[in-house]
Design a protein around this motif. Structure first.
Motif, PDB file in Angstrom:
ATOM      1  N   TYR A  45    -195.485  51.692  43.764  1.00 43.37           N
ATOM      2  CA  TYR A  45    -194.802  50.500  43.274  1.00 43.37           C
ATOM      3  C   TYR A  45    -193.347  50.809  42.932  1.00 43.37           C
ATOM      4  O   TYR A  45    -193.062  51.721  42.150  1.00 43.37           O
ATOM      5  CB  TYR A  45    -195.513  49.959  42.029  1.00 43.37           C
ATOM      6  N   ASP A  46    -192.431  50.026  43.495  1.00 43.61           N
ATOM      7  CA  ASP A  46    -191.013  50.216  43.214  1.00 43.61           C
ATOM      8  C   ASP A  46    -190.383  48.959  42.628  1.00 43.61           C
ATOM      9  O   ASP A  46    -189.174  48.747  42.714  1.00 43.61           O
ATOM     10  CB  ASP A  46    -190.254  50.628  44.493  1.00 43.61           C
ATOM     11  N   GLY A  47    -191.187  48.094  42.037  1.00 46.56           N
ATOM     12  CA  GLY A  47    -190.640  46.926  41.361  1.00 46.56           C
ATOM     13  C   GLY A  47    -190.270  47.257  39.923  1.00 46.56           C
ATOM     14  O   GLY A  47    -190.295  48.401  39.474  1.00 46.56           O
ATOM     15  N   VAL A  48    -189.926  46.223  39.187  1.00 47.17           N
ATOM     16  CA  VAL A  48    -189.494  46.360  37.801  1.00 47.17           C
ATOM     17  C   VAL A  48    -190.694  46.652  36.905  1.00 47.17           C
ATOM     18  O   VAL A  48    -191.768  46.065  37.069  1.00 47.17           O
ATOM     19  CB  VAL A  48    -188.789  45.068  37.337  1.00 47.17           C
ATOM     20  N   VAL A  49    -190.503  47.556  35.960  1.00 47.78           N
ATOM     21  CA  VAL A  49    -191.481  47.763  34.882  1.00 47.78           C
ATOM     22  C   VAL A  49    -190.785  47.421  33.575  1.00 47.78           C
ATOM     23  O   VAL A  49    -189.810  48.063  33.185  1.00 47.78           O
ATOM     24  CB  VAL A  49    -192.015  49.206  34.838  1.00 47.78           C
ATOM     25  N   VAL A  50    -191.272  46.374  32.915  1.00 47.27           N
ATOM     26  CA  VAL A  50    -190.725  45.950  31.629  1.00 47.27           C
ATOM     27  C   VAL A  50    -191.765  46.242  30.556  1.00 47.27           C
ATOM     28  O   VAL A  50    -192.955  45.978  30.746  1.00 47.27           O
ATOM     29  CB  VAL A  50    -190.349  44.449  31.638  1.00 47.27           C
ATOM     30  N   THR A  51    -191.325  46.822  29.453  1.00 45.26           N
ATOM     31  CA  THR A  51    -192.272  47.138  28.389  1.00 45.26           C
ATOM     32  C   THR A  51    -192.724  45.860  27.687  1.00 45.26           C
ATOM     33  O   THR A  51    -192.049  44.827  27.727  1.00 45.26           O
ATOM     34  CB  THR A  51    -191.657  48.064  27.333  1.00 45.26           C
ATOM     35  N   ASP A  52    -193.849  45.960  27.024  1.00 44.79           N
ATOM     36  CA  ASP A  52    -194.233  44.899  26.097  1.00 44.79           C
ATOM     37  C   ASP A  52    -193.259  44.922  24.921  1.00 44.79           C
ATOM     38  O   ASP A  52    -192.451  45.840  24.774  1.00 44.79           O
ATOM     39  CB  ASP A  52    -195.679  45.084  25.642  1.00 44.79           C
ATOM     40  N   TRP A  53    -193.352  43.946  24.073  1.00 46.04           N
ATOM     41  CA  TRP A  53    -192.306  43.682  23.089  1.00 46.04           C
ATOM     42  C   TRP A  53    -192.269  44.713  21.953  1.00 46.04           C
ATOM     43  O   TRP A  53    -193.289  45.078  21.399  1.00 46.04           O
ATOM     44  CB  TRP A  53    -192.494  42.281  22.535  1.00 46.04           C
ATOM     45  N   GLU A  54    -191.049  45.143  21.663  1.00 44.28           N
ATOM     46  CA  GLU A  54    -190.707  45.887  20.438  1.00 44.28           C
ATOM     47  C   GLU A  54    -191.414  47.235  20.335  1.00 44.28           C
ATOM     48  O   GLU A  54    -192.169  47.489  19.413  1.00 44.28           O
ATOM     49  CB  GLU A  54    -190.976  45.005  19.197  1.00 44.28           C
ATOM     50  N   LEU A  55    -191.126  48.079  21.311  1.00 41.97           N
ATOM     51  CA  LEU A  55    -191.616  49.450  21.266  1.00 41.97           C
ATOM     52  C   LEU A  55    -190.627  50.401  20.600  1.00 41.97           C
ATOM     53  O   LEU A  55    -190.995  51.530  20.265  1.00 41.97           O
ATOM     54  CB  LEU A  55    -191.904  49.970  22.680  1.00 41.97           C
ATOM     55  N   VAL A  56    -189.383  49.965  20.412  1.00 37.72           N
ATOM     56  CA  VAL A  56    -188.350  50.891  19.938  1.00 37.72           C
ATOM     57  C   VAL A  56    -188.085  50.739  18.446  1.00 37.72           C
ATOM     58  O   VAL A  56    -188.137  51.713  17.682  1.00 37.72           O
ATOM     59  CB  VAL A  56    -187.043  50.689  20.733  1.00 37.72           C
ATOM     60  N   ASN A  57    -187.802  49.528  18.000  1.00 37.00           N
ATOM     61  CA  ASN A  57    -187.372  49.287  16.624  1.00 37.00           C
ATOM     62  C   ASN A  57    -188.374  48.449  15.850  1.00 37.00           C
ATOM     63  O   ASN A  57    -189.041  47.582  16.418  1.00 37.00           O
ATOM     64  CB  ASN A  57    -186.025  48.542  16.615  1.00 37.00           C
ATOM     65  N   ASP A  58    -188.443  48.686  14.547  1.00 37.70           N
ATOM     66  CA  ASP A  58    -189.141  47.759  13.672  1.00 37.70           C
ATOM     67  C   ASP A  58    -188.419  46.418  13.694  1.00 37.70           C
ATOM     68  O   ASP A  58    -187.207  46.353  13.925  1.00 37.70           O
ATOM     69  CB  ASP A  58    -189.176  48.289  12.240  1.00 37.70           C
ATOM     70  N   ASN A  59    -189.145  45.362  13.449  1.00 35.08           N
ATOM     71  CA  ASN A  59    -188.572  44.021  13.514  1.00 35.08           C
ATOM     72  C   ASN A  59    -188.784  43.315  12.182  1.00 35.08           C
ATOM     73  O   ASN A  59    -189.907  43.269  11.672  1.00 35.08           O
ATOM     74  CB  ASN A  59    -189.234  43.225  14.640  1.00 35.08           C
ATOM     75  N   VAL A  60    -187.714  42.765  11.624  1.00 33.47           N
ATOM     76  CA  VAL A  60    -187.820  41.952  10.410  1.00 33.47           C
ATOM     77  C   VAL A  60    -187.941  40.500  10.844  1.00 33.47           C
ATOM     78  O   VAL A  60    -187.021  39.938  11.444  1.00 33.47           O
ATOM     79  CB  VAL A  60    -186.603  42.145   9.486  1.00 33.47           C
ATOM     80  N   VAL A  61    -189.077  39.881  10.593  1.00 30.56           N
ATOM     81  CA  VAL A  61    -189.342  38.530  11.058  1.00 30.56           C
ATOM     82  C   VAL A  61    -188.813  37.513  10.053  1.00 30.56           C
ATOM     83  O   VAL A  61    -188.324  37.865   8.974  1.00 30.56           O
ATOM     84  CB  VAL A  61    -190.845  38.329  11.316  1.00 30.56           C
ATOM     85  N   ALA A  62    -188.943  36.235  10.410  1.00 31.10           N
ATOM     86  CA  ALA A  62    -188.338  35.168   9.611  1.00 31.10           C
ATOM     87  C   ALA A  62    -188.853  35.153   8.174  1.00 31.10           C
ATOM     88  O   ALA A  62    -188.139  34.759   7.254  1.00 31.10           O
ATOM     89  CB  ALA A  62    -188.596  33.823  10.285  1.00 31.10           C
ATOM     90  N   THR A  63    -190.086  35.568   7.981  1.00 35.56           N
ATOM     91  CA  THR A  63    -190.655  35.572   6.632  1.00 35.56           C
ATOM     92  C   THR A  63    -190.129  36.724   5.775  1.00 35.56           C
ATOM     93  O   THR A  63    -190.426  36.797   4.583  1.00 35.56           O
ATOM     94  CB  THR A  63    -192.185  35.692   6.709  1.00 35.56           C
ATOM     95  N   GLY A  64    -189.357  37.618   6.380  1.00 39.15           N
ATOM     96  CA  GLY A  64    -188.890  38.806   5.677  1.00 39.15           C
ATOM     97  C   GLY A  64    -189.825  39.986   5.818  1.00 39.15           C
ATOM     98  O   GLY A  64    -189.519  41.099   5.374  1.00 39.15           O
ATOM     99  N   GLN A  65    -190.985  39.761   6.443  1.00 41.52           N
ATOM    100  CA  GLN A  65    -191.953  40.830   6.633  1.00 41.52           C
ATOM    101  C   GLN A  65    -191.455  41.790   7.706  1.00 41.52           C
ATOM    102  O   GLN A  65    -190.883  41.378   8.721  1.00 41.52           O
ATOM    103  CB  GLN A  65    -193.296  40.243   7.048  1.00 41.52           C
ATOM    104  N   VAL A  66    -191.652  43.072   7.505  1.00 43.63           N
ATOM    105  CA  VAL A  66    -191.267  44.074   8.490  1.00 43.63           C
ATOM    106  C   VAL A  66    -192.448  44.309   9.424  1.00 43.63           C
ATOM    107  O   VAL A  66    -193.555  44.656   8.983  1.00 43.63           O
ATOM    108  CB  VAL A  66    -190.854  45.397   7.819  1.00 43.63           C
ATOM    109  N   LEU A  67    -192.220  44.100  10.721  1.00 41.83           N
ATOM    110  CA  LEU A  67    -193.234  44.349  11.736  1.00 41.83           C
ATOM    111  C   LEU A  67    -192.908  45.692  12.376  1.00 41.83           C
ATOM    112  O   LEU A  67    -191.885  45.845  13.047  1.00 41.83           O
ATOM    113  CB  LEU A  67    -193.227  43.237  12.781  1.00 41.83           C
ATOM    114  N   ALA A  68    -193.738  46.670  12.163  1.00 39.04           N
ATOM    115  CA  ALA A  68    -193.490  48.006  12.685  1.00 39.04           C
ATOM    116  C   ALA A  68    -193.517  47.990  14.207  1.00 39.04           C
ATOM    117  O   ALA A  68    -194.305  47.268  14.835  1.00 39.04           O
ATOM    118  CB  ALA A  68    -194.531  48.980  12.153  1.00 39.04           C
TER     119      ALA A  68
END
Length: 635
Positions: free
Chosen positions: A326-349
């Motif tokens: 396979y030589d097409g694009v491989v895109v990762t699933d979401w947010e493998l690099v950084n923690d994410n602070v969501v709208a509620t203020g909760q930190v999603l690792a």
């Protein structure tokens, strides 16, 4: 037409009309629609700065203004203002969530393309989406149809069992996507639903590897084009979740740290891989590895590193790239690099399963070393550029991924004309024939599990005595629970008291354990498949008074054992509106569905089953493939 551009469209000396994307007044090879795609890619690549390349390697969520405007304030999900992320960070791939009505959605898309046109090279934007043509609303995985035509979820398409119906859906969705400027689909989800508790089954084609493979081919052909070839009217698909995300330990989902482990105690890895082989043969534009971390997996005698698949070089480069070609694009699933602070203020690792000890730069290096091309849910271009400046990531490594990403944009025709027509968007999205086809598919997908002869209630004294209860006869007095009065009216005379009813029609949803301690957790229906005692008691009380027709919406299997002796008929649905269910129950559109997975008899059987093996619970209440038909109407 209601489309405009901000750059001048020029005519070359030989009469070729082109878009002068870099504003130099010259027809450059990457601007020339007559030049082969590979040559256009190389010409553009040579003109790109490291910042241009880095921007191409990220895909993040974007918001739309309700009036069709670009969103410049930080919103509930966007991490940066639109202008900043497009013009400063050079991102050109965006996953759109909420969309306004079609005309305004098209207007927003065109504004986004005009913004991208004002970057130095004018690289157009690719807008992607998670599934949005069915019923399930999960901001981490899918969206309800809204203005688009509404179809059964993927499980329902599988229940119909007809590759032609899958292709019909895919072509309808393609038309509506293209009309509003969506040119990439973050689907199909071709994981096998072999773990009854897993929360993502609604978006799959069920447990059968061969059927899922056939439906994968039809899906890609409908979205991308015959044999999956991309063109100006195509939607580029991302097939997920490589190499198969279904066999989760204890059925827990890998979005969450307690669900990170993926296991193969039955040795059925090849079954889960098979649909991805078909996706490659049908030229899927992209692949997405799952969050899952393989535990105890050995392939060709080699133990596989227990890290999330997006970090796994043995899986992405060794298996997908080298073995499967396979030589097409491989895109990762979401947010493998950084923690994410969501709208509620909760930190999603970050879902850095198996590499939690690595910092963000090291995770990024490992993802690139694995063979991935694009970081999903991220926009940290400065981090990647820093790695390039430090020599941790080479220019050649960037170029390998950028070539793949550019090729898809050129094949879709975005460099030649990325704009859409607002009038056409309003005419195509929700078009009557597409809506009617979706409604019919909803009815067809309904699966009749039981259909017993009437033995109690007033109907046993009339002409219906001794006949199966379905299809429901006209003129009945109906107590409807879970159906609106307007929809229930299609079944007969709607009554409010069981004492006045000939029959009760009850809609239930498959049970789950309610969890809400982590961001997105409440959307993923996990845990026990058993109905609460109070629900069973309510059905029992009704069934003592009147025949009960029970519809259970299955987003995953349900244990129906305590209900079998109570309801006179039980049907299953997988995303079916009230009118579509009424059409199925009355026989106006005869239901054709067959179960896309088995329905276990008990939770003990579920816990004893192997997560990677289909139909692995003993003595199920209903086997995969079960589904009754109505007797033909007499002449």
């Amino acid at each position: 037409m209601t489309t405009t551009t901000t750059r001048t469209t020029l005519t070359a000396p030989d009469g070729t009309v082109f878009r002068d994307l870099n504003g130099n007044g010259t027809l450059d090879p990457y601007e020339d629609p007559r030049v082969p795609v590979a040559d256009r890619v190389e010409d553009l690549l040579a003109r790109m700065t490291p910042a241009d390349k880095a921007g191409l390697m990220f895909q993040t969520v974007i918001e739309t203004g309700p009036d069709g405007s670009l969103v410049e304030a930080l919103g509930a999900i966007s991490k940066s203002p639109t202008t900043a992320v497009v013009q400063a960070k050079r991102l050109t791939h965006f996953n759109v969530h909420r969309l306004p009505e079609p005309r305004l959605a098209a207007r927003w898309h065109n504004a986004l393309q005009r913004l991208a046109e004002d970057t130095p090279l004018g690289i157009p934007v690719t807008v992607s989406t998670d599934p949005r043509h069915a019923f399930h609303e999960n901001s981490g995985a899918s969206f309800a149809a809204g203005h688009f035509s509404q179809w059964p979820d993927a499980l329902g398409l599988a229940a119909i069992g007809d590759a032609g119906a899958v292709r019909q859906f895919a072509d309808a969705a393609r038309q509506e996507y293209v009309a509003v400027g969506i040119r990439a689909a973050l689907h199909p989800c071709v994981d096998l639903a072999t773990e009854p508790r897993w929360a993502r089954q609604l978006g799959t084609f069920g447990e059968d590897s061969a059927l899922t493979s056939a439906f994968t081919a039809a899906y890609l052909d409908g979205f991308q084009g015959p044999d999956g070839r991309l063109g100006a009217g195509s939607v580029a698909c991302t097939t997920k979740h490589f190499p198969g995300g279904g066999p989760q330990a204890d059925g827990e989902d890998a979005h969450f740290p307690y669900g990170r482990e993926q296991v193969y105690p039955g040795g059925r890895f090849a079954d889960h891989l098979a649909p991805f082989r078909v996706a490659i043969a049908h030229r899927t534009a992209a692949m997405m590895p799952y969050y899952g971390m393989p535990v105890g997996l050995v392939l060709d005698g080699e133990p596989i590193e227990p890290v999330g698949f997006g970090y796994n070089r043995q899986i992405v480069t060794g298996l997908l790239r080298e073995e499967l070609g396979y030589d097409g694009v491989v895109v990762t699933d979401w947010e493998l690099v950084n923690d994410n602070v969501v709208a509620t203020g909760q930190v999603l690792a970050a879902r850095a399963w198996g590499v939690e000890h690595l910092d963000a730069p090291a995770r990024m290096v490992k993802i690139l070393a694995a063979g991935c091309d694009q970081f999903g849910g991220e926009e940290c271009t400065d981090l990647l550029l820093g790695l390039v400046a430090d020599g941790a990531v080479t220019q050649d490594r960037l170029d390998a991924s950028v070539r793949r990403l550019l090729r898809v944009k050129f094949e879709l025709g975005l460099f030649d004309d990325p704009y859409v027509d607002e009038d056409a968007a309003a005419a195509v999205v929700g078009r009557a024939d597409l809506v009617a086809a979706g409604l019919r598919a909803q009815s067809r997908s309904v699966t009749v599990l039981t259909n017993d002869v009437l033995t109690n209630g007033p109907l046993t004294n009339g002409a219906l005595a001794g006949t199966p209860i379905l299809p429901l006869a006209p003129g009945l007095r109906v107590l409807a629970i879970g159906l609106s009065p307007a929809d229930a009216a299609g079944l007969g005379e709607v009554v409010d008291d069981v004492a006045d009813a000939d029959v009760a029609v009850v809609r239930l949803v498959a049970p789950w354990e309610h969890r809400d301690s982590m961001f997105l957790e409440s959307w993923f229906h996990a845990g026990s498949l058993e109905f609460p005692a109070d629900v069973v008691a309510q059905v029992r009380e009704l069934a003592a008074r009147v025949p009960v027709v029970l519809d259970v919406t299955l987003d995953r299997p349900a244990i129906l054992t305590p209900l079998l002796g109570l309801a006179t008929a039980i049907v299953a649905s997988y995303g079916t509106s009230g009118p579509a269910l009424v059409a199925a129950l009355t026989g106006a559109v005869p239901p054709e569905g067959r179960l896309p997975f088995q329905l276990p008899r008990s939770m003990a059987a579920v816990r004893a089953a192997r997560p990677d093996v289909p139909s692995d619970t003993p003595d199920p209440t209903f086997a995969a493939g079960h589904g009754l038909r109505y007797a033909p109407a007499s002449a």
